[in-house]
Design a protein around this motif. Structure first.
Motif, mmCIF file in Angstrom:
data_model
loop_
_atom_site.group_PDB
_atom_site.id
_atom_site.type_symbol
_atom_site.label_atom_id
_atom_site.label_comp_id
_atom_site.label_asym_id
_atom_site.label_seq_id
_atom_site.Cartn_x
_atom_site.Cartn_y
_atom_site.Cartn_z
ATOM 1 N N LEU A 65 1.843 8.711 2.830
ATOM 2 C CA LEU A 65 1.979 7.309 2.309
ATOM 3 C C LEU A 65 3.437 6.842 1.858
ATOM 4 C CD1 LEU A 65 -1.501 6.577 0.101
ATOM 5 C CD2 LEU A 65 -0.740 5.289 1.849
ATOM 6 N N CYS A 66 4.233 7.782 2.143
ATOM 7 C CA CYS A 66 5.574 7.726 1.715
ATOM 8 C C CYS A 66 6.571 8.185 3.168
ATOM 9 C CB CYS A 66 6.296 8.215 0.611
ATOM 10 S SG CYS A 66 6.112 10.011 0.432
ATOM 11 N N ASP A 67 5.892 7.682 4.178
ATOM 12 C CA ASP A 67 6.386 8.411 5.573
ATOM 13 C C ASP A 67 6.756 7.385 6.230
ATOM 14 O OD1 ASP A 67 6.190 9.119 8.625
ATOM 15 O OD2 ASP A 67 6.358 11.253 7.356
ATOM 16 N N ILE B 15 0.503 -1.167 0.130
ATOM 17 C CA ILE B 15 0.056 -0.012 0.090
ATOM 18 C C ILE B 15 0.828 1.240 -0.110
ATOM 19 C CG2 ILE B 15 -1.722 1.444 1.460
ATOM 20 C CD1 ILE B 15 -2.664 -1.235 2.553
ATOM 21 N N PHE B 16 1.795 1.252 0.915
ATOM 22 C CA PHE B 16 2.787 2.544 0.934
ATOM 23 C C PHE B 16 3.889 2.455 -0.184
ATOM 24 C CE2 PHE B 16 1.222 2.371 5.205
ATOM 25 C CZ PHE B 16 1.406 3.765 5.613
ATOM 26 N N LEU C 156 -6.304 1.825 4.377
ATOM 27 C CA LEU C 156 -5.928 1.838 5.651
ATOM 28 C C LEU C 156 -6.643 2.512 6.842
ATOM 29 C CD1 LEU C 156 -2.064 3.081 4.693
ATOM 30 C CD2 LEU C 156 -2.765 0.733 5.748
ATOM 31 N N PHE C 157 -7.399 3.582 6.070
ATOM 32 C CA PHE C 157 -8.285 4.024 7.072
ATOM 33 C C PHE C 157 -9.637 4.382 6.208
ATOM 34 C CE2 PHE C 157 -4.032 5.376 8.189
ATOM 35 C CZ PHE C 157 -3.943 5.297 9.904
ATOM 36 N N LYS C 158 -10.710 4.776 6.994
ATOM 37 C CA LYS C 158 -12.049 4.730 6.406
ATOM 38 C C LYS C 158 -12.500 6.071 5.709
ATOM 39 C CE LYS C 158 -14.506 2.532 10.300
ATOM 40 N NZ LYS C 158 -15.262 2.673 11.423
ATOM 41 N N TRP D 152 4.389 6.902 9.645
ATOM 42 C CA TRP D 152 3.180 6.462 9.037
ATOM 43 C C TRP D 152 2.936 5.102 9.002
ATOM 44 C CZ3 TRP D 152 -1.743 8.208 9.790
ATOM 45 C CH2 TRP D 152 -1.978 9.507 10.234
ATOM 46 N N PHE D 153 4.112 4.448 8.272
ATOM 47 C CA PHE D 153 4.276 3.093 8.017
ATOM 48 C C PHE D 153 4.394 2.203 9.400
ATOM 49 C CE2 PHE D 153 6.587 -0.760 7.116
ATOM 50 C CZ PHE D 153 6.198 -1.132 5.945
ATOM 51 N N MET D 154 5.115 2.592 10.277
ATOM 52 C CA MET D 154 5.530 1.859 11.447
ATOM 53 C C MET D 154 4.199 1.886 12.089
ATOM 54 S SD MET D 154 8.249 0.334 11.179
ATOM 55 C CE MET D 154 8.682 -0.321 12.845
ATOM 56 N N ARG D 155 3.390 3.038 12.108
ATOM 57 C CA ARG D 155 2.025 3.268 13.077
ATOM 58 C C ARG D 155 1.010 2.135 12.441
ATOM 59 N NH1 ARG D 155 -1.912 8.567 13.328
ATOM 60 N NH2 ARG D 155 -3.665 7.647 13.992
#
Length: 325
Positions: free
Chosen positions: A133-135, A57-58, A98-100, A138-141
């Protein structure tokens, strides 16, 4: 005092970052806990499955990973070009995995009419989503939070599952990248959880070996590519066979507790990387102890610290392990 994550990331210097998360109290909440007598090993599969899912996704690639009993390592590559080339619709559709989202973003993906007064709001949301989406944070979260909720639900408890912050360090050149990858891939060997790379469950090296036997490379992982191949291809610019040979021979020395140099057949990659042979075993055994910040040669480290306004003197002594002569 911990530094803000933005002061540790410099895409100008490197897209590669080594991240590590530990569970609270360093308990064995993803393995066998001798204190409680409970086995949580199935949670390692949760983490691996989630990791590979969000990588699709990322705009972030996985170079290596190892999921252990009380911590995990992952080496990530930020792919800014891919993120910038996504259409606005692709960005929103990926975010919705990932989110609504909200009413406005769902109207956009359905092709419904967007009011003129909403266009600026929508563009701001899309720009924010594209950035996230390239952070790495946020990936680790998105990796850690669902695992924590699932584990707490299984344990019928609340509170932290992971430590508050994951650790990250920049890998500034090829030598730093491959040394760190080998360190991560050899985690189960050093911990005596496995005697061979093939038996190292929940690791990237196991996937690479299984696919290499079939003449392929695992799709979820950043591939190895030959130097002479298309320069536009995305991947790690070294032969996969040489890397697997080097890590395998290193693992045998570590597991058997032997001292000595890597054999000549496996050492050709070290020559290309200009890593002293005497340092290799130390790097792959103690990478996490040697390096507490960015990793690279003095030249690369100087540029990185200048861009982020850091004082490089804190890291200079570590450079010797990656430089010959």
């Amino acid at each position: 005092m911990p530094r803000p994550r933005r002061t540790q990331i410099s895409i100008e210097d490197t897209p590669y970052y080594h991240c590590c998360s530990r569970v609270v109290r360093r308990a064995y909440l993803c393995g066998y806990d001798s204190h409680s007598g409970r086995n949580y090993d199935h949670r390692r599969a949760w983490v691996e499955s989630r990791l590979l899912k969000i990588a699709g996704i990322f705009a972030i690639d996985i170079a290596a990973f190892a999921i252990m009993s009380n911590h995990m390592h992952v080496i990530l590559r930020i792919d800014i070009d891919t993120a910038n080339n996504w259409s606005d619709r692709e960005v929103v559709e990926l975010w919705h995995q990932l989110f609504k989202g909200d009413e406005l973003t769902h109207k956009f993906t359905k092709g419904e009419l967007i009011e003129e007064s909403e266009i600026a709001i929508l563009k701001h949301k899309i720009a924010t989503y594209r950035s996230r989406l390239c952070d790495i944070s946020w990936f680790m979260r998105c990796l850690n939070e669902p695992i924590a909720r699932r584990a707490n639900q299984e344990d019928q408890c609340s509170g932290r599952f992971w430590e508050g912050r994951f650790k990250s360090q920049a890998l500034l050149d090829d030598a730093a990248l491959l040394a760190c990858m080998a360190y991560v891939d050899l985690n189960p060997i050093r911990a005596k959880l496995a005697s061979t790379l093939e038996g190292s469950d929940h690791t990237s090296i196991q996937q690479r070996i299984h696919c290499a036997a079939k003449g392929t490379q695992p799709k979820p992982l950043l591939p190895f590519i030959e130097n002479e191949q298309n320069n536009l291809a995305k991947g790690i610019s070294f032969p996969l066979k040489e890397y697997l040979q080097l890590v395998d021979s290193t693992g045998r020395l570590i597991y058997e507790g032997k001292r000595g140099a890597i054999d000549k057949n496996s050492a050709s990659l070290l020559t290309k990387l200009n890593i002293p042979h005497d340092n290799w075993l130390n790097l792959t055994s103690n990478f996490g102890k040697i390096f507490h910040g960015p990793v690279g040669t003095l030249e690369e480290l100087t540029c990185y610290c200048e861009h982020l306004e850091k004082k490089r003197r804190h890291f200079i002594n570590c450079c010797q392990y990656l430089e010959a002569g």
